[in-house]
Design an enzyme around this catalytic site. Structure first.
Site, PDB file in Angstrom:
ATOM      1  N   ARG A   1       0.836  -1.208   0.000  1.00 22.25           N
ATOM      2  CA  ARG A   1       0.000   0.000   0.000  1.00 22.25           C
ATOM      3  C   ARG A   1       0.866   1.250   0.000  1.00 22.25           C
ATOM      4  O   ARG A   1       1.845   1.347   0.736  1.00 22.25           O
ATOM      5  CB  ARG A   1      -0.894  -0.003   1.239  1.00 22.25           C
ATOM      6  CG  ARG A   1      -1.738   1.241   1.323  1.00 22.25           C
ATOM      7  CD  ARG A   1      -3.039   0.971   1.969  1.00 22.25           C
ATOM      8  NE  ARG A   1      -3.791   2.212   2.116  1.00 22.25           N
ATOM      9  CZ  ARG A   1      -4.731   2.387   3.001  1.00 22.25           C
ATOM     10  NH1 ARG A   1      -5.049   1.398   3.810  1.00 22.25           N
ATOM     11  NH2 ARG A   1      -5.385   3.519   3.065  1.00 22.25           N
TER      12      ARG A   1
ATOM     13  N   ARG B   1      -6.623   0.320  -3.009  1.00 21.57           N
ATOM     14  CA  ARG B   1      -5.554  -0.153  -2.107  1.00 21.57           C
ATOM     15  C   ARG B   1      -5.481  -1.682  -2.108  1.00 21.57           C
ATOM     16  O   ARG B   1      -6.520  -2.357  -2.186  1.00 21.57           O
ATOM     17  CB  ARG B   1      -5.817   0.357  -0.692  1.00 21.57           C
ATOM     18  CG  ARG B   1      -7.123  -0.125  -0.140  1.00 21.57           C
ATOM     19  CD  ARG B   1      -7.649   0.757   0.961  1.00 21.57           C
ATOM     20  NE  ARG B   1      -8.128   2.029   0.467  1.00 21.57           N
ATOM     21  CZ  ARG B   1      -8.665   2.967   1.246  1.00 21.57           C
ATOM     22  NH1 ARG B   1      -8.771   2.786   2.540  1.00 21.57           N
ATOM     23  NH2 ARG B   1      -9.093   4.092   0.731  1.00 21.57           N
TER      24      ARG B   1
ATOM     25  N   ASP C   1      -6.401  -2.882   3.348  1.00 21.57           N
ATOM     26  CA  ASP C   1      -6.888  -1.848   4.264  1.00 21.57           C
ATOM     27  C   ASP C   1      -7.201  -2.529   5.586  1.00 21.57           C
ATOM     28  O   ASP C   1      -7.987  -3.481   5.627  1.00 21.57           O
ATOM     29  CB  ASP C   1      -8.165  -1.240   3.662  1.00 21.57           C
ATOM     30  CG  ASP C   1      -8.577   0.032   4.373  1.00 21.57           C
ATOM     31  OD1 ASP C   1      -7.701   0.670   4.994  1.00 21.57           O
ATOM     32  OD2 ASP C   1      -9.770   0.383   4.312  1.00 21.57           O
TER      33      ASP C   1
ATOM     34  N   ASP D   1      -8.568  -1.513   9.350  1.00 23.63           N
ATOM     35  CA  ASP D   1      -9.116  -0.421  10.166  1.00 23.63           C
ATOM     36  C   ASP D   1      -9.407  -0.924  11.565  1.00 23.63           C
ATOM     37  O   ASP D   1     -10.073  -1.955  11.729  1.00 23.63           O
ATOM     38  CB  ASP D   1     -10.433   0.084   9.573  1.00 23.63           C
ATOM     39  CG  ASP D   1     -10.215   0.971   8.366  1.00 23.63           C
ATOM     40  OD1 ASP D   1      -9.143   1.594   8.274  1.00 23.63           O
ATOM     41  OD2 ASP D   1     -11.124   1.026   7.511  1.00 23.63           O
TER      42      ASP D   1
ATOM     43  N   HIS E   1     -24.094  34.010  14.995  1.00 26.24           N
ATOM     44  CA  HIS E   1     -24.404  34.416  13.615  1.00 26.24           C
ATOM     45  C   HIS E   1     -23.188  34.090  12.761  1.00 26.24           C
ATOM     46  O   HIS E   1     -22.210  33.485  13.247  1.00 26.24           O
ATOM     47  CB  HIS E   1     -24.763  35.902  13.569  1.00 26.24           C
ATOM     48  CG  HIS E   1     -23.789  36.779  14.282  1.00 26.24           C
ATOM     49  ND1 HIS E   1     -22.484  36.965  13.848  1.00 26.24           N
ATOM     50  CD2 HIS E   1     -23.906  37.494  15.431  1.00 26.24           C
ATOM     51  CE1 HIS E   1     -21.870  37.792  14.669  1.00 26.24           C
ATOM     52  NE2 HIS E   1     -22.692  38.121  15.650  1.00 26.24           N
TER      53      HIS E   1
ATOM     54  N   GLN F   1     -18.869  41.204  32.482  1.00 22.98           N
ATOM     55  CA  GLN F   1     -18.522  42.236  31.511  1.00 22.98           C
ATOM     56  C   GLN F   1     -19.699  43.163  31.199  1.00 22.98           C
ATOM     57  O   GLN F   1     -19.603  43.988  30.303  1.00 22.98           O
ATOM     58  CB  GLN F   1     -17.961  41.612  30.226  1.00 22.98           C
ATOM     59  CG  GLN F   1     -18.944  40.829  29.384  1.00 22.98           C
ATOM     60  CD  GLN F   1     -18.234  40.040  28.284  1.00 22.98           C
ATOM     61  OE1 GLN F   1     -17.517  39.073  28.541  1.00 22.98           O
ATOM     62  NE2 GLN F   1     -18.429  40.471  27.042  1.00 22.98           N
TER      63      GLN F   1
ATOM     64  N   GLY G   1     -12.792  38.052  17.005  1.00 24.77           N
ATOM     65  CA  GLY G   1     -13.181  38.864  15.861  1.00 24.77           C
ATOM     66  C   GLY G   1     -12.638  40.282  15.960  1.00 24.77           C
ATOM     67  O   GLY G   1     -12.667  40.887  17.036  1.00 24.77           O
TER      68      GLY G   1
ATOM     69  N   ASP H   1     -14.543  43.465  17.402  1.00 24.72           N
ATOM     70  CA  ASP H   1     -14.255  43.993  18.737  1.00 24.72           C
ATOM     71  C   ASP H   1     -12.750  44.233  18.829  1.00 24.72           C
ATOM     72  O   ASP H   1     -12.032  43.543  19.561  1.00 24.72           O
ATOM     73  CB  ASP H   1     -14.755  43.006  19.786  1.00 24.72           C
ATOM     74  CG  ASP H   1     -16.243  42.774  19.634  1.00 24.72           C
ATOM     75  OD1 ASP H   1     -17.020  43.641  20.055  1.00 24.72           O
ATOM     76  OD2 ASP H   1     -16.642  41.752  19.047  1.00 24.72           O
TER      77      ASP H   1
ATOM     78  N   MET I   1     -22.014  42.268  11.456  1.00 22.75           N
ATOM     79  CA  MET I   1     -22.938  41.369  12.154  1.00 22.75           C
ATOM     80  C   MET I   1     -22.691  41.446  13.652  1.00 22.75           C
ATOM     81  O   MET I   1     -21.540  41.535  14.091  1.00 22.75           O
ATOM     82  CB  MET I   1     -22.729  39.935  11.675  1.00 22.75           C
ATOM     83  CG  MET I   1     -23.255  39.732  10.293  1.00 22.75           C
ATOM     84  SD  MET I   1     -23.299  37.969   9.906  1.00 22.75           S
ATOM     85  CE  MET I   1     -23.875  38.073   8.223  1.00 22.75           C
TER      86      MET I   1
HETATM   87  P1  AMP Z   1     -19.597  37.768  21.302  1.00 26.39           P
HETATM   88  O1  AMP Z   1     -20.503  36.591  21.275  1.00 26.39           O
HETATM   89  O2  AMP Z   1     -20.259  39.042  20.890  1.00 26.39           O
HETATM   90  O3  AMP Z   1     -18.820  37.881  22.574  1.00 26.39           O
HETATM   91  O4  AMP Z   1     -18.516  37.495  20.161  1.00 26.39           O
HETATM   92  C1  AMP Z   1     -17.711  36.357  20.200  1.00 26.39           C
HETATM   93  C2  AMP Z   1     -16.592  36.501  19.218  1.00 26.39           C
HETATM   94  O5  AMP Z   1     -17.123  36.645  17.905  1.00 26.39           O
HETATM   95  C3  AMP Z   1     -15.755  37.747  19.476  1.00 26.39           C
HETATM   96  O6  AMP Z   1     -14.394  37.430  19.292  1.00 26.39           O
HETATM   97  C4  AMP Z   1     -16.269  38.711  18.454  1.00 26.39           C
HETATM   98  O7  AMP Z   1     -15.313  39.685  18.085  1.00 26.39           O
HETATM   99  C5  AMP Z   1     -16.556  37.781  17.296  1.00 26.39           C
HETATM  100  N1  AMP Z   1     -17.501  38.428  16.387  1.00 26.39           N
HETATM  101  C6  AMP Z   1     -18.698  38.958  16.688  1.00 26.39           C
HETATM  102  N2  AMP Z   1     -19.256  39.523  15.594  1.00 26.39           N
HETATM  103  C7  AMP Z   1     -18.399  39.337  14.578  1.00 26.39           C
HETATM  104  C8  AMP Z   1     -18.395  39.699  13.185  1.00 26.39           C
HETATM  105  N3  AMP Z   1     -19.405  40.366  12.621  1.00 26.39           N
HETATM  106  N4  AMP Z   1     -17.321  39.330  12.440  1.00 26.39           N
HETATM  107  C9  AMP Z   1     -16.293  38.653  12.992  1.00 26.39           C
HETATM  108  N5  AMP Z   1     -16.236  38.298  14.286  1.00 26.39           N
HETATM  109  C10 AMP Z   1     -17.271  38.627  15.074  1.00 26.39           C
END
Ligand code: AMP
Length: 445
Positions: free
Chosen positions: A92, A102, A105, A107, A188, A215, A301, A304, A338
Site C-alpha cells: 500500500r 488499495r 486496508d 481499520d 451568527h 462584563q 473577531g 471587537d 454582524m
Molecule cells: P460575542 O458573542 O459578541 O462575545 O462574540 C464572540 C466573538 O465573535 C468575538 O471574538 C467577536 O469579536 C466575534 N464576532 C462577533 N461579531 C463578529 C463579526 N461580525 N465578524 C467577525 N467576528 C465577530
C-alpha cells in the site's frame, strides 16, 4: 508456570479488513495469518468476506471486505502501527489520495469499549455506523451493532468546567491541536467564520457559549441579552465544532469567586470609558476559559478590535498559552457588521445603522484620495455620522492600526478608525472599525 502474556488486560478488538487491488483475498488472508503469529495477539474469528462497491474516492474496482475478532493486550496505538506495517508490506502506498484504491486496508473498528480521540486514531471508528460493508461482517462475528457507541451527531456539550477541561486535556494528550472560540451565544455568521477558520487550522475545535455577567454594567442588557442555545448548537454542528462548553454562571463563578484580572489604562478608553469594568470582566472570563482549555490557538473577531488589543496584552503579560488569531469582520450585505445585538434594532434603526460603516468608509476613501491629516479624517467620518439623526455617537477615534495606541495630531501614515453609536430606547450600542488602508483588511472566512 509461565504466565500468559494476555492474562492482565486482554481486550476484544474488531478490525475491518478490505482490499480492491491485486489478489484481494490473498492479501487479506496473509495479513490475518501475520496477526495470528504476532506475540500478544490471538485471532478469535474471521467473518465471511463480501464483495462491496467502493464508497467515495476516485473511480476504482470493487472491494472484498470482512472483519476480524482479535483478543489482545496490545495498546490501541501499537495495534494501529502494526496494521500500518502490514498495509505497507502488502504494497500500500500512502500517497494522500483519499479513499483511493488499495491492496490492503486494515481499520481498527472497536477496541473493547474504549473511546479514544487522538490525531491519528478515533475509537470506535468514526464512520463505522454509516458503513454497511463494516457492519455486515461485524454482525457475522456476533457483535450487536445497535449498542456500539455511535459518534455523537454534532458537538459534545459540556456544562461542567472540570469535564470540559478534561476533554481538552485528552485531545492535547492525544496529539491534537485545539482551537478555542469564546462567544456569548446568539451566534451568527460572524461567529461561524471564527469556527470555520479554527476548523481549518486545528484538529479539534471547542466553542464556549457563556453570557458573562462580569462584563456587563449595572444598567446594561445582561437580562435581555439574546439566548438561543438550540440554534447556536445547530450552527456549531454545521461548522464542524467538536465541543461546546456552555456553563452555568455559578459553575464559572462559584460562591466566593471574587478575583478580577486588572487591565491597563488603555482599557479605560473608548469601550472602557463607556463601560467601566467591561474589559476587566472580559479578561477575567477569558483567563478562566484559557486556563480550562489551554488552547493551541484561540480565535477572536476584529469587530471587537479593542477587545483583541486588550487580550493580546493579557496573553503577553501573563504568558497564556497558544496563539491569538484575529479574524476579519463579517458584514451584512449593506455593510453593517454582524452582531448579536443587531436583532434589538427597530426597522428604521436597522436601516440607519449602516451609518457606522458608511462613515468609516468615507474616511478610508478620503485617505485613499490623499487626505492623511488625523483630524481632517475624523471630521470626514463625523460629518457622515452627524447626518444620521437616529444615531447617538459614543466615540469616534483614529488609532494605531495594530495596538490601537492613540495617534498624535497631524499626518498619519496608517491607522484604524473606530466608532460606537447608540440607536433606539433602551439604547442598542453598535461598534465598528476599519483600517484606513481598507484594501489590506483581511477577508473573513
Ligand atoms: P460575542 O458573542 O459578541 O462575545 O462574540 C464572540 C466573538 O465573535 C468575538 O471574538 C467577536 O469579536 C466575534 N464576532 C462577533 N461579531 C463578529 C463579526 N461580525 N465578524 C467577525 N467576528 C465577530
Amino acid at each position: 508456570m509461565q504466565q500468559r502474556w494476555a492474562d492482565r488486560d486482554e481486550v476484544d478488538v474488531y478490525l475491518g479488513v478490505g482490499a480492491n487491488e491485486g489478489d484481494r483475498e490473498a492479501a487479506i488472508r496473509t495479513a490475518i495469518a501475520a496477526l495470528a503469529v504476532t506475540p500478544g495477539i490471538a485471532v478469535v474469528r474471521v467473518s465471511r468476506l463480501r464483495e462491496t462497491e467502493p464508497v467515495g474516492g476516485p473511480p476504482q474496482g470493487r472491494y472484498l471486505n470482512g472483519a476480524v475478532h482479535l483478543r489482545t493486550a496490545l495498546a490501541p496505538h501499537a495495534l494501529l502501527e502494526l496494521c500500518k506495517a502490514l498495509e505497507r508490506a502488502a504494497g500500500r502506498r500512502f500517497d494522500g489520495v483519499r479513499n483511493g484504491p488499495r491492496p490492503l486496508d486494515l481499520d481498527l473498528l472497536l477496541y473493547g469499549d474504549r473511546e479514544l480521540d487522538t490525531r491519528d486514531l478515533t475509537l470506535p471508528h468514526p464512520r463505522l455506523a454509516e458503513r454497511e460493508f463494516v457492519l455486515a461482517p461485524l454482525r457475522d462475528l456476533g457483535v450487536d451493532v445497535a449498542v456500539i457507541p455511535r459518534p455523537v451527531a454534532g458537538p459534545r456539550v459540556f456544562e461542567e468546567p472540570d469535564a470540559f477541561a478534561a476533554w481538552c486535556d485528552a485531545r492535547r494528550r492525544g496529539g491534537c491541536e485545539l482551537g478555542l472560540v469564546p462567544t456569548m451565544g446568539a451566534l451568527h455568521d460572524g461567529h461561524a467564520s471564527l469556527m470555520r477558520r479554527a476548523r481549518a487550522e486545528c484538529e479539534r475545535v471547542a466553542v464556549t457559549i457563556f453570557v458573562n455577567p462580569l462584563q456587563f454594567g449595572a444598567h446594561e442588557d445582561l437580562d435581555r441579552y439574546p439566548r438561543t442555545f438550540a440554534a447556536d448548537l445547530e450552527l456549531c454542528r454545521q461548522a464542524g465544532v467538536d465541543a461546546v462548553f456552555a456553563p452555568r454562571v455559578d459553575a464559572m463563578y462559584p460562591p466566593g469567586f471574587c478575583s478580577r484580572v486588572a487591565v491597563g489604562r488603555e482599557a479605560e478608553t473608548m469601550e472602557g470609558a463607556d463601560r467601566p469594568g467591561h474589559f476587566a470582566g472580559v479578561a477575567t472570563v477569558v483567563a478562566r476559559l484559557w486556563s480550562l482549555a489551554r488552547p493551541d490557538r484561540s480565535y477572536y473577531g476584529r469587530k471587537d478590535a479593542q477587545q483583541v488589543a486588550v487580550l493580546r496584552r493579557l496573553q503577553r503579560d501573563l504568558g497564556l498559552s497558544g496563539a491569538l488569531v484575529e479574524c476579519g469582520i463579517v458584514r451584512e450585505p449593506d455593510g453593517l457588521a454582524m452582531s448579536s445585538r443587531n436583532r434589538y434594532l427597530a426597522p428604521a434603526d436597522r436601516r440607519a445603522a449602516t451609518v457606522l460603516h458608511r462613515s468609516l468608509r468615507a474616511a478610508r476613501d478620503a485617505f485613499a484620495g490623499g487626505q492623511h491629516d488625523r483630524d481632517a479624517l475624523l471630521a470626514v467620518a463625523r460629518a457622515v455620522l452627524d447626518a444620521e439623526p437616529r444615531g447617538r455617537l459614543d466615540y469616534l477615534e483614529l488609532r494605531d492600526e495594530g495596538d490601537l495606541a492613540p495617534l498624535p495630531a497631524g499626518r498619519v501614515p496608517r491607522g484604524r478608525m473606530l466608532c460606537a453609536v447608540r440607536f433606539g430606547e433602551p439604547p442598542t450600542r453598535l461598534l465598528d472599525n476599519l483600517s484606513l488602508r481598507g484594501a489590506d483588511e483581511e477577508e473573513p472566512w
